[in-house]
Design a protein around this motif. Sequence first.
Motif, PDB file in Angstrom:
ATOM      1  N   ILE A 146       9.705  -6.118  -0.177  1.00 62.29           N
ATOM      2  CA  ILE A 146       9.750  -5.096  -0.938  1.00 62.29           C
ATOM      3  C   ILE A 146       8.977  -4.098  -1.066  1.00 62.29           C
ATOM      4  CG2 ILE A 146      10.591  -4.192  -3.352  1.00 62.29           C
ATOM      5  CD1 ILE A 146      11.010  -7.380  -4.225  1.00 62.29           C
ATOM      6  N   LEU A 147       9.287  -2.700  -0.679  1.00 63.05           N
ATOM      7  CA  LEU A 147       8.169  -1.631  -0.475  1.00 63.05           C
ATOM      8  C   LEU A 147       7.276  -2.173   0.264  1.00 63.05           C
ATOM      9  CD1 LEU A 147       7.789  -0.438  -4.539  1.00 63.05           C
ATOM     10  CD2 LEU A 147       9.454   0.467  -2.533  1.00 63.05           C
ATOM     11  N   VAL A 172       0.870  -1.048  -0.185  1.00 61.17           N
ATOM     12  CA  VAL A 172      -0.124   0.118  -0.037  1.00 61.17           C
ATOM     13  C   VAL A 172       0.951   1.162  -0.033  1.00 61.17           C
ATOM     14  CG1 VAL A 172      -1.691   1.303   1.347  1.00 61.17           C
ATOM     15  CG2 VAL A 172      -1.776  -1.339   1.210  1.00 61.17           C
ATOM     16  N   GLY A 173       0.341   2.031  -0.749  1.00 57.71           N
ATOM     17  CA  GLY A 173       1.149   3.354  -0.678  1.00 57.71           C
ATOM     18  C   GLY A 173       2.005   3.921  -1.851  1.00 57.71           C
ATOM     19  N   TRP A 174       2.155   3.275  -2.846  1.00 57.65           N
ATOM     20  CA  TRP A 174       3.125   3.171  -4.030  1.00 57.65           C
ATOM     21  C   TRP A 174       2.533   3.527  -5.218  1.00 57.65           C
ATOM     22  CZ3 TRP A 174       8.070   4.163  -2.332  1.00 57.65           C
ATOM     23  CH2 TRP A 174       8.360   3.746  -0.966  1.00 57.65           C
ATOM     24  N   LYS A 175       1.180   3.683  -5.256  1.00 59.91           N
ATOM     25  CA  LYS A 175       0.644   3.857  -6.598  1.00 59.91           C
ATOM     26  C   LYS A 175       1.031   4.753  -7.530  1.00 59.91           C
ATOM     27  CE  LYS A 175      -3.715   2.427  -6.927  1.00 59.91           C
ATOM     28  NZ  LYS A 175      -5.163   2.232  -6.197  1.00 59.91           N
ATOM     29  N   ARG A 176       1.556   6.050  -6.768  1.00 59.25           N
ATOM     30  CA  ARG A 176       1.801   7.257  -7.440  1.00 59.25           C
ATOM     31  C   ARG A 176       3.281   7.055  -8.272  1.00 59.25           C
ATOM     32  NH1 ARG A 176       2.695   7.689  -2.466  1.00 59.25           N
ATOM     33  NH2 ARG A 176       4.324   8.908  -1.823  1.00 59.25           N
ATOM     34  N   PHE A 177       3.713   5.564  -7.673  1.00 62.55           N
ATOM     35  CA  PHE A 177       4.988   5.375  -8.808  1.00 62.55           C
ATOM     36  C   PHE A 177       4.624   4.347  -9.834  1.00 62.55           C
ATOM     37  CE2 PHE A 177       6.738   6.910  -4.916  1.00 62.55           C
ATOM     38  CZ  PHE A 177       7.716   7.979  -5.330  1.00 62.55           C
ATOM     39  N   GLY A 178       3.220   3.985  -9.935  1.00 69.69           N
ATOM     40  CA  GLY A 178       2.769   3.021 -10.765  1.00 69.69           C
ATOM     41  C   GLY A 178       2.859   1.575 -10.081  1.00 69.69           C
ATOM     42  N   VAL A 179       3.060   1.501  -9.000  1.00 68.94           N
ATOM     43  CA  VAL A 179       3.089   0.189  -8.331  1.00 68.94           C
ATOM     44  C   VAL A 179       1.584  -0.251  -7.873  1.00 68.94           C
ATOM     45  CG1 VAL A 179       4.416  -1.124  -6.661  1.00 68.94           C
ATOM     46  CG2 VAL A 179       5.280   0.444  -7.646  1.00 68.94           C
ATOM     47  N   PRO A 180       1.279  -1.306  -8.526  1.00 70.59           N
ATOM     48  CA  PRO A 180      -0.077  -1.630  -7.988  1.00 70.59           C
ATOM     49  C   PRO A 180      -0.321  -2.442  -6.441  1.00 70.59           C
ATOM     50  CG  PRO A 180       0.543  -3.240  -9.539  1.00 70.59           C
ATOM     51  CD  PRO A 180       1.578  -2.361  -9.502  1.00 70.59           C
TER      52      PRO A 180
END
Lengths: 198, 282
Positions: free
Chosen positions: B121-122, B21-29
């Motif tokens: 990861i992330l 959660v929290g990486w959508k703005r980097f394109g990570v679903p």
Amino acid sequence: MFDLGAEAGGDGRRAVLRWLEEARPEDVVDFSAAFDRLLVEFAPGTAAERRAGELAALFAGLGPVPAEAADVREIPVRYDGMDLAEFAARLGLGVGEVIARHAAPIYEVALLGFSPGFPYLAGLDPALHVPRRAMPRARVPAGAVAVGGSHTGIYSVESPGGWHLLGTTPQRIFDPGREPERMFLLRPGDRVKFVPVD
Amino acid sequence: MDALEVLHPGLGATVQDLGRVGWKRFGVPPSGAMDPHAARWANRLCGNADGAPVLELLMQGAALLVLAERRFAVTGAEAGGVIPAWSAATLPVGARLDFARNERGLWTYVAVAGGFAAPRILGSASVYPRGGLGRALRAGDRLTLAEPDLPGPRGRAWVAEGERRDYAEPPLLPVWRGPQWEWFDAAEQRFFLEAEWEVSLRSDRVGYRLEGARLNPPEREMRSEPVLVGSVQVPRNGQPIVTMRDGPTVGGYPKIGVIDPTALSWLAQCRPGVRFRLVAAE
């Protein structure tokens, strides 16, 4: 979903994203923006409609944040894409002309999306605007430099894709083996210039 | 200490937790378990935290060899084997878990008391092969215990009746109006809510294509915008696609609806042939 509005411009959009990045409200689980659309995800149990109204009012009151004079990142491109010749022919341009026009601008990263770290680059020469391919390809390699509509971009991982492939870059723009701060080569707002190489 | 060896991954085997959660703005679903309800119960049967990494298996064909005498739990889709779905049992070293024949549902979850050790990861152990975040399991891979010194609960255990799910009989799935709901005319909106839908064979962790009916897409171009998991996009061919947990974070097709998060675990388990209906969420 928020409309950041065309009238706010890039400076207004930057202000909202900067605020979300820094304030990190506890009930905001995630957020992402594409062009003038902003998606804010609230934690379960949040009175989402009321909070969305509060945030919209807050966003409207933020002062603009002008673009910083960020260094321009040069990305080498070998213009060997499998769609290059067809793309040029469709526009009635020579291949050399397409390359020159694609490599000339300083682009701005409008958003990262589609796949991890995939940059939508704004600033494409209007002469190169072409709608996406009618039939997307099942497999586009990582590093493919491509044009879709009014944007150019770089495929960050091997994936399906419908953009026109003009070239490839050896530069890794997404490296999951690195620590989080260095995993993504580009961030929204960064500026990019393509440098043709053989 | 190793907990399991993958003898065969079957149609697909990955490690998942409740997502990134929290990486959508980097394109990570977000990724994460397709059926978080079942994944949580697998962990609960083993005394683990709800969000501990579990093994997610697609349909059938997976075979696992037990390397540590521990309690193992199986939840989600029923696919045969010595532990029936929605239960747990302590297995001896050398026992096999064979998921030879899928009977209902699509995704089966396996947990172990003490949990599986898995790289994060992330912030998440959820594997997302398309994005280069980890890889699917292969024959010969071993899964290690996160807590080898804590034996955890032993013996048999069952999930309470009311929490077990029969995936052959999905309930009405609540759906919210999507950002482009108004782009569809009233007849299409009604048809969307009244039609009987079915998940296409051409579906995966990225997206579920819906069949059984077809919508008339609006004659409008739209710009890509951020996409929520559960979004029902309507491309030009009129065959809706529901964005699932490994799906792209932006999309350029009109979204008529968004499946309620609580209903996504039901949708995820609808295999082709199972008919279901939507209902307007409130």
